[in-house]
Design a protein around this motif. Structure first.
Motif, PDB file in Angstrom:
ATOM      1  N   SER A 132       8.529  -5.251  -6.752  1.00 29.01           N
ATOM      2  CA  SER A 132       8.008  -4.033  -7.385  1.00 29.01           C
ATOM      3  C   SER A 132       6.958  -3.366  -6.517  1.00 29.01           C
ATOM      4  O   SER A 132       6.945  -2.142  -6.356  1.00 29.01           O
ATOM      5  N   GLU A 133       6.087  -4.165  -5.939  1.00 31.18           N
ATOM      6  CA  GLU A 133       5.033  -3.623  -5.078  1.00 31.18           C
ATOM      7  C   GLU A 133       5.632  -2.956  -3.840  1.00 31.18           C
ATOM      8  O   GLU A 133       5.226  -1.861  -3.451  1.00 31.18           O
ATOM      9  N   LEU A 134       6.611  -3.603  -3.238  1.00 29.08           N
ATOM     10  CA  LEU A 134       7.255  -3.030  -2.054  1.00 29.08           C
ATOM     11  C   LEU A 134       7.915  -1.697  -2.381  1.00 29.08           C
ATOM     12  O   LEU A 134       7.801  -0.741  -1.617  1.00 29.08           O
TER      13      LEU A 134
ATOM     14  N   GLU B 250       7.192   0.398  -4.905  1.00 29.31           N
ATOM     15  CA  GLU B 250       6.189   1.413  -5.254  1.00 29.31           C
ATOM     16  C   GLU B 250       5.390   1.884  -4.051  1.00 29.31           C
ATOM     17  O   GLU B 250       4.956   3.027  -3.998  1.00 29.31           O
ATOM     18  N   GLN B 251       5.193   0.989  -3.087  1.00 28.93           N
ATOM     19  CA  GLN B 251       4.361   1.323  -1.928  1.00 28.93           C
ATOM     20  C   GLN B 251       5.187   1.657  -0.688  1.00 28.93           C
ATOM     21  O   GLN B 251       4.645   1.704   0.417  1.00 28.93           O
ATOM     22  N   GLY B 252       6.469   1.874  -0.846  1.00 32.19           N
ATOM     23  CA  GLY B 252       7.312   2.277   0.274  1.00 32.19           C
ATOM     24  C   GLY B 252       7.392   1.262   1.390  1.00 32.19           C
ATOM     25  O   GLY B 252       7.508   1.611   2.560  1.00 32.19           O
TER      26      GLY B 252
ATOM     27  N   ALA C  55       5.048  -1.197   1.950  1.00 33.20           N
ATOM     28  CA  ALA C  55       3.748  -1.844   2.200  1.00 33.20           C
ATOM     29  C   ALA C  55       3.536  -2.943   1.156  1.00 33.20           C
ATOM     30  O   ALA C  55       3.995  -2.828   0.023  1.00 33.20           O
ATOM     31  N   LEU C  56       2.875  -4.003   1.558  1.00 32.71           N
ATOM     32  CA  LEU C  56       2.617  -5.093   0.627  1.00 32.71           C
ATOM     33  C   LEU C  56       1.269  -5.733   0.913  1.00 32.71           C
ATOM     34  O   LEU C  56       1.021  -6.168   2.043  1.00 32.71           O
ATOM     35  N   GLU C  57       0.417  -5.725  -0.102  1.00 25.96           N
ATOM     36  CA  GLU C  57      -0.856  -6.436  -0.035  1.00 25.96           C
ATOM     37  C   GLU C  57      -0.788  -7.598  -1.005  1.00 25.96           C
ATOM     38  O   GLU C  57      -0.455  -7.421  -2.182  1.00 25.96           O
TER      39      GLU C  57
ATOM     40  N   ARG D  83      -2.639  -7.290  -4.339  1.00 22.70           N
ATOM     41  CA  ARG D  83      -2.000  -6.425  -5.337  1.00 22.70           C
ATOM     42  C   ARG D  83      -0.832  -7.140  -6.012  1.00 22.70           C
ATOM     43  O   ARG D  83      -0.581  -6.961  -7.199  1.00 22.70           O
TER      44      ARG D  83
ATOM     45  N   ARG E  73      -0.633  -7.921  -9.945  1.00 24.14           N
ATOM     46  CA  ARG E  73       0.551  -7.505 -10.706  1.00 24.14           C
ATOM     47  C   ARG E  73       1.156  -8.691 -11.463  1.00 24.14           C
ATOM     48  O   ARG E  73       1.629  -8.548 -12.585  1.00 24.14           O
TER      49      ARG E  73
END
Length: 197
Positions: free
Chosen positions: A21-23, A25-27, A29-31, A34, A38
């Motif tokens: 989901s993070e990838l 939403e962030q195009g 990018a992954l921290e 975060r 989540r």
């Protein structure tokens, strides 16, 4: 990770879902922080399961390739048919439909592939797919449906390389070519690669 308890498998699955989901939403990018937020866990838990940010990215890519393997490479799209070409034409359509229907496809095949751990995983998956494709071509040759003079390993590598590049091109277009049209064009290309020399 087969030795994980059911609870640990669920936790790992939740972390992978949060990372996906993070990838998205962030195009790409992954921290890690975060992802942990989540998933509602500590950052340390991510490192416990995946070792590093790169390990988490590789796990996301591995999940993608495992699903591709199950739905496209290992599945028999026409179990009732003895016709090699009909079956493989359907497999090409399945490949296109899988990639088109997979939200992470463009990220896994382009952005994440720049990460060394993901690139190494992708190289292993490609080598496995080339081997599987060669075995499949040999079955067609043994059944007398493909030219016995073809080098199955080389032809498999050519076909899968072309398929991969065509899918990347299609994913980058707006609008994308219709799946059925792309599959037909790919199958035309593959039939040419399988033709007698």
């Amino acid at each position: 990770m087969a030795n994980l308890s059911p609870k640990a498998r669920n936790t790992r699955g939740s972390l992978l879902e949060a990372a996906r989901s993070e990838l998205l939403e962030q195009g790409g990018a992954l921290e890690v922080s975060r992802v942990a937020e989540r998933a509602g866990v500590s950052v340390g838990l991510i490192y416990r399961y995946f070792g590093s940010r790169a390990g988490l990215l590789a796990a996301v890519a591995e999940d993608y390739y495992d699903r591709y393997q199950a739905r496209v490479m290992a599945a028999d799209p026409l179990p009732e048919s003895a016709d090699w070409c009909s079956r493989e034409e359907q497999r090409v359509l399945r490949a296109v439909q899988f990639v088109y229907g997979e939200p992470l496809a463009a990220l896994v095949l382009v952005s994440l592939a720049r990460e060394p751990e993901v690139a190494a995983l992708e190289a292993r998956c490609i080598a496995d797919n080339v081997r599987q494709g060669a075995d499949n071509i040999r079955r067609g040759q043994a059944a007398g449906q493909l030219d016995a003079a073809l080098d199955a390993q080389l032809v498999s590598a050519m076909i899968l390389g072309g398929l991969h590049q065509a899918l990347l091109e299609a994913l980058g277009r707006t609008p994308r070519p219709p799946a059925e049209q792309l599959a037909q064009q790919l199958w035309h290309f593959i039939r040419g690669a399988l033709a007698p020399l």
